[in-house]
Design a protein around this motif. Structure first.
Motif, PDB file in Angstrom:
ATOM      1  N   ARG A  11       0.853  -1.199   0.000  1.00  0.00           N
ATOM      2  CA  ARG A  11       0.000   0.000   0.000  1.00  0.00           C
ATOM      3  C   ARG A  11       0.880   1.238   0.000  1.00  0.00           C
ATOM      4  N   VAL A  12       0.341   2.307  -0.577  1.00  0.00           N
ATOM      5  CA  VAL A  12       1.084   3.571  -0.568  1.00  0.00           C
ATOM      6  C   VAL A  12       1.036   4.146   0.851  1.00  0.00           C
ATOM      7  N   GLU A  13       2.194   4.446   1.413  1.00  0.00           N
ATOM      8  CA  GLU A  13       2.209   5.067   2.744  1.00  0.00           C
ATOM      9  C   GLU A  13       2.260   6.575   2.575  1.00  0.00           C
ATOM     10  N   THR A  14       1.567   7.257   3.474  1.00  0.00           N
ATOM     11  CA  THR A  14       1.588   8.716   3.369  1.00  0.00           C
ATOM     12  C   THR A  14       2.919   9.259   3.853  1.00  0.00           C
ATOM     13  N   ILE A  15       3.514  10.099   3.029  1.00  0.00           N
ATOM     14  CA  ILE A  15       4.776  10.755   3.366  1.00  0.00           C
ATOM     15  C   ILE A  15       4.418  12.157   3.817  1.00  0.00           C
ATOM     16  N   SER A  16       4.802  12.504   5.059  1.00  0.00           N
ATOM     17  CA  SER A  16       4.367  13.797   5.595  1.00  0.00           C
ATOM     18  C   SER A  16       5.470  14.838   5.528  1.00  0.00           C
ATOM     19  N   PHE A  17       5.232  15.861   4.695  1.00  0.00           N
ATOM     20  CA  PHE A  17       6.061  17.074   4.735  1.00  0.00           C
ATOM     21  C   PHE A  17       5.339  18.134   5.579  1.00  0.00           C
ATOM     22  N   ALA A  18       4.251  17.708   6.235  1.00  0.00           N
ATOM     23  CA  ALA A  18       3.459  18.668   7.011  1.00  0.00           C
ATOM     24  C   ALA A  18       4.028  18.845   8.415  1.00  0.00           C
ATOM     25  N   SER A 345      -0.844  29.915  -3.691  1.00  0.00           N
ATOM     26  CA  SER A 345      -0.142  28.977  -4.593  1.00  0.00           C
ATOM     27  C   SER A 345       1.166  28.498  -3.968  1.00  0.00           C
ATOM     28  N   SER A 346       1.237  28.536  -2.626  1.00  0.00           N
ATOM     29  CA  SER A 346       2.494  28.172  -1.960  1.00  0.00           C
ATOM     30  C   SER A 346       2.283  27.021  -0.987  1.00  0.00           C
ATOM     31  N   ALA A 347       3.406  26.420  -0.588  1.00  0.00           N
ATOM     32  CA  ALA A 347       3.342  25.284   0.331  1.00  0.00           C
ATOM     33  C   ALA A 347       4.550  25.322   1.257  1.00  0.00           C
ATOM     34  N   ARG A 348       4.341  24.901   2.513  1.00  0.00           N
ATOM     35  CA  ARG A 348       5.479  24.688   3.402  1.00  0.00           C
ATOM     36  C   ARG A 348       5.808  23.202   3.400  1.00  0.00           C
ATOM     37  N   LEU A 349       7.062  22.904   3.051  1.00  0.00           N
ATOM     38  CA  LEU A 349       7.510  21.515   3.040  1.00  0.00           C
ATOM     39  C   LEU A 349       8.520  21.331   4.171  1.00  0.00           C
ATOM     40  N   ALA A 350       8.199  20.513   5.157  1.00  0.00           N
ATOM     41  CA  ALA A 350       9.145  20.228   6.245  1.00  0.00           C
ATOM     42  C   ALA A 350      10.005  19.036   5.831  1.00  0.00           C
ATOM     43  N   PHE A 351      11.332  19.226   5.913  1.00  0.00           N
ATOM     44  CA  PHE A 351      12.224  18.101   5.581  1.00  0.00           C
ATOM     45  C   PHE A 351      12.760  17.426   6.850  1.00  0.00           C
ATOM     46  N   SER A 352      12.269  17.878   8.029  1.00  0.00           N
ATOM     47  CA  SER A 352      12.846  17.425   9.298  1.00  0.00           C
ATOM     48  C   SER A 352      12.455  16.004   9.672  1.00  0.00           C
ATOM     49  N   PHE A 353      11.295  15.563   9.237  1.00  0.00           N
ATOM     50  CA  PHE A 353      10.711  14.340   9.806  1.00  0.00           C
ATOM     51  C   PHE A 353      10.984  13.101   8.975  1.00  0.00           C
ATOM     52  N   VAL A 354      11.072  13.256   7.660  1.00  0.00           N
ATOM     53  CA  VAL A 354      11.073  12.110   6.752  1.00  0.00           C
ATOM     54  C   VAL A 354      12.503  11.809   6.288  1.00  0.00           C
ATOM     55  N   ALA A 355      12.839  10.533   6.143  1.00  0.00           N
ATOM     56  CA  ALA A 355      14.192  10.145   5.715  1.00  0.00           C
ATOM     57  C   ALA A 355      14.398  10.455   4.226  1.00  0.00           C
ATOM     58  N   PRO A 356      15.664  10.633   3.797  1.00  0.00           N
ATOM     59  CA  PRO A 356      15.916  11.067   2.417  1.00  0.00           C
ATOM     60  C   PRO A 356      15.221  10.246   1.317  1.00  0.00           C
ATOM     61  N   PRO A 357      15.190   8.917   1.375  1.00  0.00           N
ATOM     62  CA  PRO A 357      14.520   8.210   0.278  1.00  0.00           C
ATOM     63  C   PRO A 357      13.035   8.561   0.180  1.00  0.00           C
ATOM     64  N   ALA A 358      12.384   8.709   1.338  1.00  0.00           N
ATOM     65  CA  ALA A 358      10.955   9.059   1.317  1.00  0.00           C
ATOM     66  C   ALA A 358      10.774  10.522   0.884  1.00  0.00           C
ATOM     67  N   ILE A 359      11.743  11.385   1.191  1.00  0.00           N
ATOM     68  CA  ILE A 359      11.665  12.773   0.706  1.00  0.00           C
ATOM     69  C   ILE A 359      11.667  12.765  -0.815  1.00  0.00           C
ATOM     70  N   ARG A 360      12.584  11.984  -1.403  1.00  0.00           N
ATOM     71  CA  ARG A 360      12.656  11.937  -2.880  1.00  0.00           C
ATOM     72  C   ARG A 360      11.358  11.404  -3.457  1.00  0.00           C
ATOM     73  N   GLU A 361      10.826  10.355  -2.840  1.00  0.00           N
ATOM     74  CA  GLU A 361       9.577   9.772  -3.327  1.00  0.00           C
ATOM     75  C   GLU A 361       8.413  10.770  -3.177  1.00  0.00           C
ATOM     76  N   GLY A 362       8.371  11.460  -2.045  1.00  0.00           N
ATOM     77  CA  GLY A 362       7.273  12.410  -1.792  1.00  0.00           C
ATOM     78  C   GLY A 362       7.282  13.558  -2.786  1.00  0.00           C
ATOM     79  N   VAL A 363       8.468  14.101  -3.054  1.00  0.00           N
ATOM     80  CA  VAL A 363       8.541  15.231  -3.999  1.00  0.00           C
ATOM     81  C   VAL A 363       8.204  14.740  -5.408  1.00  0.00           C
ATOM     82  N   SER A 364       8.629  13.530  -5.713  1.00  0.00           N
ATOM     83  CA  SER A 364       8.305  13.001  -7.038  1.00  0.00           C
ATOM     84  C   SER A 364       6.783  12.808  -7.176  1.00  0.00           C
ATOM     85  N   ARG A 365       6.123  12.366  -6.111  1.00  0.00           N
ATOM     86  CA  ARG A 365       4.652  12.253  -6.158  1.00  0.00           C
ATOM     87  C   ARG A 365       4.017  13.624  -6.401  1.00  0.00           C
TER      88      ARG A 365
END
Ligand SMILES: Cc1ncc(COP(=O)(O)O)c(C=O)c1O
Length: 382
Positions: A11-18, A345-365
């Motif tokens: 299943r797709v897991e939610t990646i949180s930049f929130a 038209s803007s977003a706050r993306l937190a990079f503090s919580f998620v590990a680098p591979p999931a960050i790459r996947e989240g931004v790609s999504r």
């Protein structure tokens, strides 16, 4: 092998930049357990009782020495947000209702100020942080404000840092126009590269500026220890609010932090936090380069937790968030950080919580949800 962003069941897991919270890897769990034990062994009879409403005295002394002030000016609170709430209540009680904030700014103080009935005016930011010229124009435009709330370093939500020149100008404006500046600085030590500019508090010589910080980003937010540095009469007033709110703040947490500091834990932990977060910041910036449409722009912070993403004006961040949540990635909409209109038209993306591979996947999504060919860019329909 489970691909990044997928659970073992596929299943797709939610990646949180929130979430503006630290990765669990940043937390020095074992060392804090030792420190809590040592604090109880040494000082249990004091810290397990009621005590000063301004907090554990050795930690007050440590903060006072670090900032070169008298310890009576330091009030320790259960997290710095609570201190801000206490302070805002005092300042707004004195008759002035107008408060100036950065636009965008941290959303929780906006809610606290709104609940206190403040009349909130936003001052724009640019690449150098708060636009001090716009601040002066706002000062001319209305009655004297109770205070200006500012986060000059690695601002939440924008990641922007106020330049050295602007800091000096802000300190001058505060002095010349009797403007009280509340400088919130929880991220200043979470710097991955570059030189730290002086705080506005330092530049103003400690006059006209109230300073607040926290151990949430440098040690652990769950301990809930923050502090205010105030002129003596305001320190007394804030202490009186603390007494009537909780009698005494959490002394075991404060004594645990003090033990951690005494052992030299801060420098060690900062090294760990900086290197973990730098890797995440890098992963996010590289993924944005790869996956965002040409017209998108984003901040490139040298520290802190957040990147601010300005999407093309044709993209509604609310629409994107709705589609993104379905696709398994979340962020906070820019508009949530404005006192009135802005950030649509803007977003706050937190990079503090998620590990680098999931960050790459989240931004790609996120990138896949934006129609990149043709203009103007838009959110891919469901
Ligand atoms: C700018 C800013 N101030 C204050 C806080 C709250 O910190 P504390 O955990 O000390 O209440 C945060 C937390 O995210 C923050 O970003």
């Amino acid at each position: 092998v489970v691909p990044d962003g997928f659970s073992r069941l596929g299943r797709v897991e939610t990646i949180s930049f929130a979430r503006g919270v630290p990765s669990p890897d940043c937390l020095p769990v074992d060392e804090l357990a030792d420190c809590a034990r040592a604090a109880l062994d040494r000082d249990g009879r004091t810290i397990l009782s009621y005590g000063s409403s301004a907090g554990y005295q050795p930690l007050r002394d440590w903060v006072a020495e670090r900032h070169g002030v008298d310890a009576r000016r330091v009030v320790l609170t259960n997290g710095s947000l609570q201190g801000l709430g206490f302070l805002a209540g005092q300042l707004l009680g004195a008759g002035r209702r107008r408060v100036l904030v950065e636009a965008p700014t941290y959303d929780r103080p906006l809610k606290i100020l709104a609940a206190l009935g403040a009349d909130i005016a936003g001052i724009p930011l640019d690449d150098e942080g708060l636009d001090v010229g716009a601040l002066e124009r706002e000062l001319d435009a209305g009655p004297p404000p109770a205070f200006l709330y500012t986060i000059p370093t690695f601002q939440n939500p924008s990641g922007l840092t106020l330049s050295g020149d602007r800091r000096r100008r802000l300190a001058e404006v505060a002095r010349d126009r009797s403007l009280l500046v509340v400088e919130d600085d929880p991220y200043g030590l979470v710097r991955f590269e570059g030189e730290s500019p002086p705080s506005v508090f330092e530049l103003a010589g400690g006059a006209s500026v109230v300073y607040t910080s926290s151990f949430s980003k440098t040690i652990a937010p769950g301990l809930r220890v923050g502090y205010l540095i105030l002129p003596p009469e305001l320190a007394d007033a804030v202490e009186a609010v603390a007494v009537s709110t909780y009698i005494t703040p959490g002394l075991l947490s404060q004594a645990t932090i003090w033990e951690f500091l005494r052992r030299g834990g801060l420098a060690r932990n900062l090294e760990r936090v900086r290197s973990l977060l730098r890797e995440r910041r890098d992963a996010m910036l590289e993924a944005l380069d790869e996956h965002m449409p040409d017209e998108a722009r984003w901040s490139r912070p040298e520290g802190g937790y957040f990147v601010w993403l300005d999407l093309p004006a044709s993209v509604s961040a609310s629409d994107l968030l709705q589609r993104a949540a379905e696709a398994g990635v979340t962020f906070v909409r820019g508009a949530d950080f404005y006192p009135s209109r802005g950030g649509e038209s803007s977003a706050r993306l937190a990079f503090s919580f998620v590990a680098p591979p999931a960050i790459r996947e989240g931004v790609s999504r996120l990138g896949r949800l934006l129609v990149r060919s043709g203009s103007p860019a838009r959110v891919l329909p469901a």
